[in-house]
Design a protein around this motif. Sequence first.
Motif, PDB file in Angstrom:
ATOM      1  N   GLN A 169      39.328  17.504  43.873  1.00  0.00           N
ATOM      2  CA  GLN A 169      37.884  17.509  44.083  1.00  0.00           C
ATOM      3  C   GLN A 169      37.283  16.134  43.809  1.00  0.00           C
ATOM      4  OE1 GLN A 169      37.934  20.693  45.664  1.00  0.00           O
ATOM      5  NE2 GLN A 169      35.856  20.779  44.861  1.00  0.00           N
ATOM      6  N   ILE A 170      36.168  15.832  44.468  1.00  0.00           N
ATOM      7  CA  ILE A 170      35.420  14.589  44.277  1.00  0.00           C
ATOM      8  C   ILE A 170      34.007  14.948  43.847  1.00  0.00           C
ATOM      9  CG2 ILE A 170      34.487  12.536  45.425  1.00  0.00           C
ATOM     10  CD1 ILE A 170      36.890  12.728  47.349  1.00  0.00           C
ATOM     11  N   HIS A 205      33.456  30.370  38.878  1.00  0.00           N
ATOM     12  CA  HIS A 205      34.872  30.114  38.577  1.00  0.00           C
ATOM     13  C   HIS A 205      35.754  30.089  39.827  1.00  0.00           C
ATOM     14  CE1 HIS A 205      34.971  34.514  38.750  1.00  0.00           C
ATOM     15  NE2 HIS A 205      36.296  34.457  38.798  1.00  0.00           N
ATOM     16  N   LEU A 206      35.191  30.410  40.989  1.00  0.00           N
ATOM     17  CA  LEU A 206      35.944  30.380  42.239  1.00  0.00           C
ATOM     18  C   LEU A 206      35.295  29.396  43.212  1.00  0.00           C
ATOM     19  CD1 LEU A 206      36.654  34.204  42.718  1.00  0.00           C
ATOM     20  CD2 LEU A 206      38.143  32.460  41.685  1.00  0.00           C
ATOM     21  N   TYR A 207      36.031  29.028  44.260  1.00  0.00           N
ATOM     22  CA  TYR A 207      35.463  28.143  45.276  1.00  0.00           C
ATOM     23  C   TYR A 207      34.174  28.748  45.834  1.00  0.00           C
ATOM     24  CZ  TYR A 207      39.586  25.073  45.635  1.00  0.00           C
ATOM     25  OH  TYR A 207      40.589  24.158  45.393  1.00  0.00           O
ATOM     26  N   ALA A 208      33.319  27.868  46.324  1.00  0.00           N
ATOM     27  CA  ALA A 208      31.950  28.247  46.677  1.00  0.00           C
ATOM     28  C   ALA A 208      31.834  29.228  47.836  1.00  0.00           C
ATOM     29  CB  ALA A 208      31.134  26.987  46.977  1.00  0.00           C
ATOM     30  N   TRP A 209      32.878  29.398  48.670  1.00  0.00           N
ATOM     31  CA  TRP A 209      32.715  30.373  49.753  1.00  0.00           C
ATOM     32  C   TRP A 209      32.630  31.786  49.197  1.00  0.00           C
ATOM     33  CZ3 TRP A 209      38.058  29.112  49.226  1.00  0.00           C
ATOM     34  CH2 TRP A 209      38.940  30.194  49.233  1.00  0.00           C
ATOM     35  N   LYS A 210      33.041  31.977  47.943  1.00  0.00           N
ATOM     36  CA  LYS A 210      32.892  33.278  47.294  1.00  0.00           C
ATOM     37  C   LYS A 210      31.459  33.497  46.801  1.00  0.00           C
ATOM     38  CE  LYS A 210      37.254  34.564  47.562  1.00  0.00           C
ATOM     39  NZ  LYS A 210      37.691  35.795  48.248  1.00  0.00           N
ATOM     40  N   ARG A 252      41.746  34.733  46.903  1.00  0.00           N
ATOM     41  CA  ARG A 252      40.989  34.636  45.655  1.00  0.00           C
ATOM     42  C   ARG A 252      40.205  33.339  45.553  1.00  0.00           C
ATOM     43  NH1 ARG A 252      42.204  33.503  39.921  1.00  0.00           N
ATOM     44  NH2 ARG A 252      40.475  34.436  38.776  1.00  0.00           N
ATOM     45  N   GLY A 253      40.840  32.176  45.710  1.00  0.00           N
ATOM     46  CA  GLY A 253      40.101  30.917  45.731  1.00  0.00           C
ATOM     47  C   GLY A 253      39.833  30.291  44.372  1.00  0.00           C
ATOM     48  N   ASP A 254      40.837  30.225  43.517  1.00  0.00           N
ATOM     49  CA  ASP A 254      40.692  29.575  42.213  1.00  0.00           C
ATOM     50  C   ASP A 254      40.814  28.063  42.398  1.00  0.00           C
ATOM     51  OD1 ASP A 254      41.029  28.464  39.662  1.00  0.00           O
ATOM     52  OD2 ASP A 254      42.214  30.147  38.931  1.00  0.00           O
ATOM     53  N   PRO A 255      39.753  27.283  42.118  1.00  0.00           N
ATOM     54  CA  PRO A 255      39.833  25.832  42.323  1.00  0.00           C
ATOM     55  C   PRO A 255      40.823  25.143  41.398  1.00  0.00           C
ATOM     56  CG  PRO A 255      37.715  26.422  41.354  1.00  0.00           C
ATOM     57  CD  PRO A 255      38.424  27.701  41.676  1.00  0.00           C
ATOM     58  N   TRP A 256      41.085  25.702  40.232  1.00  0.00           N
ATOM     59  CA  TRP A 256      42.012  25.070  39.285  1.00  0.00           C
ATOM     60  C   TRP A 256      43.458  25.222  39.723  1.00  0.00           C
ATOM     61  CZ3 TRP A 256      39.978  21.683  36.171  1.00  0.00           C
ATOM     62  CH2 TRP A 256      38.610  21.778  35.921  1.00  0.00           C
ATOM     63  N   LYS A 257      43.701  26.202  40.597  1.00  0.00           N
ATOM     64  CA  LYS A 257      45.041  26.390  41.169  1.00  0.00           C
ATOM     65  C   LYS A 257      45.104  25.877  42.606  1.00  0.00           C
ATOM     66  CE  LYS A 257      45.924  30.509  38.393  1.00  0.00           C
ATOM     67  NZ  LYS A 257      46.135  31.967  38.420  1.00  0.00           N
ATOM     68  N   GLU A 258      44.008  25.299  43.076  1.00  0.00           N
ATOM     69  CA  GLU A 258      43.868  24.811  44.468  1.00  0.00           C
ATOM     70  C   GLU A 258      44.241  25.899  45.470  1.00  0.00           C
ATOM     71  OE1 GLU A 258      44.197  20.532  45.442  1.00  0.00           O
ATOM     72  OE2 GLU A 258      45.676  20.521  43.818  1.00  0.00           O
TER      73      GLU A 258
END
Length: 196
Positions: A17-18, A151-156, A183-189
């Motif tokens: 992420q940036i 806690h999840l990517y924004a599409w959720k 699921r879309g966990d950003p910490w697990k990409e």
Amino acid sequence: MFGAFFKPKNPRVPPGQILTEKFPVLTYGPVPDLKPEEVRLELTGLVEESRVLGWSDLMALPQTEQVADFHCVTRWSRLDVRWGGVRVLDLMPLVRLSPEVQHVLVYCYGGYTTNLPLEDFLRPENLLAHTLFDRPLPREHGGPLRLVVPHLYAWKSAKWVRGFRFLAQEELGFWEQNGYHRRGDPWKEERFSEAG
């Protein structure tokens, strides 16, 4: 020696992420022109009794302000976004779920859908947001009402929320049917589906 040239990575920013100070607008489909008084939030599926809440019903519930980081699957992150609204946990006493409920399908004005496991839906930081930085939530950001699942990517964090359907089995939403992760966990990409 190299510390003068490289800033340490912010521990609040997930891998890949940036950081941005802006709040980009990404939307699939047209932006609904919906006034607050037209909002109807449906609570359906495996519930003892379906409910439909209007704007005044939502405003009568406990109101919460919270600050949360926001991570988009397109690789930008915005820290310290200030939302106001109704916590999902403060909404849930209005509906009695069947014991077999394990999943939630979020559906929206305009036809968008996304899915969440019940345990991800029932987290204390999840919010039905109607304000952004102390102002009414702009239409392009999902106003008058959107879900925020930090806690999840924004599409959720679905915009223009119209209802929650409580399910025993998972039903994939729009992006999940089109190659995004379940699921879309950003910490697990967890950006794209396991099937690739």
